[in-house]
Design an enzyme around this catalytic site. Structure first.
Site, PDB file in Angstrom:
ATOM      1  NE  ARG A  73      -0.538   0.512   4.945  1.00 42.24           N
ATOM      2  CZ  ARG A  73      -0.986   1.122   6.023  1.00 42.24           C
ATOM      3  NH1 ARG A  73      -2.115   1.803   5.978  1.00 42.24           N
ATOM      4  NH2 ARG A  73      -0.322   1.057   7.159  1.00 42.24           N
ATOM      5  CD  GLU A  84     -17.061   2.781   1.083  1.00 44.62           C
ATOM      6  OE1 GLU A  84     -18.308   2.890   1.198  1.00 44.62           O
ATOM      7  OE2 GLU A  84     -16.274   2.951   2.039  1.00 44.62           O
ATOM      8  CG  PHE A 119     -15.130  -0.605   2.825  1.00 49.43           C
ATOM      9  CD1 PHE A 119     -16.038  -1.407   3.492  1.00 49.43           C
ATOM     10  CD2 PHE A 119     -14.132   0.015   3.549  1.00 49.43           C
ATOM     11  CE1 PHE A 119     -15.967  -1.576   4.872  1.00 49.43           C
ATOM     12  CE2 PHE A 119     -14.045  -0.150   4.926  1.00 49.43           C
ATOM     13  CZ  PHE A 119     -14.966  -0.946   5.585  1.00 49.43           C
ATOM     14  CG  HIS A 172      -6.066  -1.632   4.778  1.00 48.05           C
ATOM     15  ND1 HIS A 172      -5.593  -0.591   4.003  1.00 48.05           N
ATOM     16  CD2 HIS A 172      -5.717  -1.343   6.060  1.00 48.05           C
ATOM     17  CE1 HIS A 172      -4.993   0.293   4.777  1.00 48.05           C
ATOM     18  NE2 HIS A 172      -5.036  -0.130   6.024  1.00 48.05           N
ATOM     19  CG  ASP A 220      -8.248  -2.957  11.017  1.00 52.85           C
ATOM     20  OD1 ASP A 220      -7.879  -2.536  12.129  1.00 52.85           O
ATOM     21  OD2 ASP A 220      -8.012  -2.369   9.956  1.00 52.85           O
ATOM     22  NE  ARG A 265      -2.978  -3.011   9.004  1.00 48.30           N
ATOM     23  CZ  ARG A 265      -3.866  -2.942   9.990  1.00 48.30           C
ATOM     24  NH1 ARG A 265      -4.598  -1.855  10.133  1.00 48.30           N
ATOM     25  NH2 ARG A 265      -4.049  -3.959  10.797  1.00 48.30           N
TER      26      ARG A 265
END
Length: 315
Positions: free
Chosen positions: A10, A58, A83, A109, A117, A167
């Protein structure tokens, strides 16, 4: 492996966008109030007039990106994979995929390595979703060098592209001389006893597994399949015919990802045993990224174990 400080793909994505924006004034970047996390803030700082924060919306993000594409811009629409692929699937399918618009979806991610998360954000289904969209190109880079190259290659390609980034910081596999090409796999290690075809984060684990197998006299060929759609059928069929068995490895569900794509392709032309390493048919859980990878079997030891099983199934 190349001598380089670890970097998450990322981060390489954000840096590449800023570089790309400096040489291509038709590049625009859109985000969903996640610029710090997706690293598109680097582009925003350099080119604020070409950056659009669409907020936590989104579906609207994809619609705006599609509109910009119809005006001749190369639009990079960014959000977390859950998303970008999940929440906005209808807009990606109908507004971008159906008309074949020049939108690049930068999905960060991805996978179980989002760690703490938890299951709601650990997207292990995005490749499966994107594979069903006709004309969608899917690229899942294995390190920062490949991630940067993928961004530039995607910008040159006319049509929708799904770029998958993670990530977790990864060691470098390649150096600046690496010649990346969408749709062309890379042989990282030779061997004729079986093939390990890996993508993304699991490429590193595949190479470690191959070393473990070599200590037992098993010569594993390791392929980096960075483009999941379209697949490099030539490198896969050659591997199948020369080694007789394949293990796929991916930080994604075993349903519909690289393993499914490889099995589908080879079953039609050159059926061999294909065993899959990935997230089994289950949701993720919250925990440290490295620990989660091991808990879910996304590790060299599991790849090596599956390799031995695949060899035992060879005719």
């Amino acid at each position: 492996m190349a001598d380089m400080i670890k970097m998450a793909t990322r981060d390489a994505y954000g840096k590449a966008l800023a570089e790309l924006g400096a040489v291509n004034d038709k590049v625009v970047v859109l985000d969903t109030d996640l610029a710090a996390a997706t690293k598109t803030a680097m582009f925003r700082k350099a080119f604020p007039e070409r950056f659009f924060n669409c907020g936590i919306a989104e579906a609207n993000l994809m619609g705006v990106a599609a509109g910009l594409a119809t005006m001749g811009y190369t639009a990079f629409a960014s959000s977390f994979a859950m998303f970008a692929a999940g929440r906005a699937f209808e807009q990606v399918r109908n507004t971008i995929g159906y008309p074949g618009l020049n939108v690049k979806i930068g999905a960060t991610h991805a996978g179980i390595s989002v760690g703490e998360d938890g299951a709601s954000h650990q997207c292990n289904e995005d490749i499966a979703l994107m594979r069903t969209i006709p004309g969608m190109t899917i690229v899942n880079p294995a390190d920062a060098i490949e991630a940067r190259a993928a961004v530039f290659a995607a910008a040159r390609l006319d049509g929708p592209v799904y770029l998958r980034f993670g990530r977790l910081a990864l060691p470098a596999l390649f150096d600046e001389s690496y010649a990346f090409e969408i749709g062309r796999g890379v042989t990282l290690r030779g061997g004729n006893d079986l093939t390990i075809a890996a993508t993304g984060l699991l490429v590193h684990e595949a190479l470690i597994a191959a070393e473990q197998l070599a200590n037992e006299g098993i010569r594993a060929r390791v392929l980096n399949i960075h483009t999941i759609k379209p697949l490099d059928l030539e490198i896969l069929t050659n591997a199948a015919s020369e080694t007789g068995a394949i293990v796929t490895a991916e930080e994604h569900s075993v349903v519909g990802g690289l393993g499914g794509a490889v099995a589908e392709a080879l079953s039609a032309t050159l059926p061999v045993p294909v065993l899959r390493v990935g997230v089994e048919d289950r949701f993720g859980a919250s925990g440290p990224a490295v620990e989660m990878l091991r808990v879910y079997g996304l590790c060299a030891e599991n790849i090596a174990a599956k390799a031995k099983m695949a060899m035992a199934m060879k005719r």
